[in-house]
Write a protein that holds these residues in place. Structure first.
Motif, PDB file in Angstrom:
ATOM      1  N   SER A   5     -13.663 -66.670 106.900  1.00  0.00           N
ATOM      2  CA  SER A   5     -14.485 -65.584 106.374  1.00  0.00           C
ATOM      3  C   SER A   5     -15.033 -65.991 105.013  1.00  0.00           C
ATOM      4  O   SER A   5     -14.497 -66.869 104.348  1.00  0.00           O
ATOM      5  N   GLY A  26     -20.865 -68.515 116.526  1.00  0.00           N
ATOM      6  CA  GLY A  26     -19.883 -67.564 116.017  1.00  0.00           C
ATOM      7  C   GLY A  26     -20.106 -67.121 114.584  1.00  0.00           C
ATOM      8  O   GLY A  26     -19.304 -66.354 114.048  1.00  0.00           O
ATOM      9  N   ASN A  86     -19.879 -65.284 107.621  1.00  0.00           N
ATOM     10  CA  ASN A  86     -18.515 -65.438 108.126  1.00  0.00           C
ATOM     11  C   ASN A  86     -18.530 -66.248 109.412  1.00  0.00           C
ATOM     12  O   ASN A  86     -19.547 -66.323 110.106  1.00  0.00           O
ATOM     13  N   HIS A  87     -17.390 -66.809 109.728  1.00  0.00           N
ATOM     14  CA  HIS A  87     -17.152 -67.471 111.005  1.00  0.00           C
ATOM     15  C   HIS A  87     -15.752 -67.052 111.428  1.00  0.00           C
ATOM     16  O   HIS A  87     -14.909 -66.792 110.573  1.00  0.00           O
ATOM     17  N   PRO A  88     -15.454 -66.959 112.720  1.00  0.00           N
ATOM     18  CA  PRO A  88     -14.111 -66.550 113.135  1.00  0.00           C
ATOM     19  C   PRO A  88     -12.992 -67.393 112.517  1.00  0.00           C
ATOM     20  O   PRO A  88     -11.884 -66.909 112.328  1.00  0.00           O
TER      21      PRO A  88
END
Length: 148
Positions: free
Chosen positions: A53, A27, A48-50
């Protein structure tokens, strides 16, 4: 009808307008952007990652034209300056596709690799990974996903 020259311009996607995803499918996104106004760097990038951010923020620079591309982590508290990571690009056949002059390319290469980022992420976040649920980055290949 759009003239061919304009159609090609709209379809181009330089690195500085590209988004790459991590090849491990965790992700993560590597999002490139323009340099800060008045800056001498070539671009910016964030990871970023879900679930979080702006996990990392970088400036992207290529020294003296053709040369290696470096990402410098933007952490003002580092005692020895910015942490720097070498960035390399590869085409769909895994041949080198690092542009000779960053910013003049019209198409972002298919793959990217950032040296030592996995190790850096491990030591920077190992005590918080269980708390944030954002997995460790590991050493991954980044795959061009889309243009911004």
């Amino acid at each position: 009808m759009i003239p061919p020259a304009l159609a090609n311009a709209e379809e181009s996607c330089p690195i500085s307008q590209s988004i790459y995803r991590d090849g491990n499918g965790q992700g993560f996104e590597l999002v490139f952007g323009p340099p800060p106004v008045g800056s001498i760097v070539d671009a910016t990038a964030v990871i970023n990652h879900p679930l979080q951010s702006h996990l990392y923020e970088f400036t992207v620079d290529q020294v003296s034209g053709y040369g290696s591309i470096w990402m410098a982590e933007q952490v003002p508290t580092l005692p020895n300056g910015d942490q720097r990571f070498w960035l390399a690009f590869f085409d769909q056949n895994l041949r080198s596709a690092t542009p000779p002059f960053f910013g003049e390319e019209t198409e972002a290469p298919k793959y990217a690799v950032i040296s030592e980022l996995g190790s850096h992420d491990y030591y920077a976040r190992r005590g918080t990974v269980g708390q944030t649920e954002v997995p460790l980055l590991q050493d991954v290949i980044w795959i061009h996903e889309r243009c911004q």
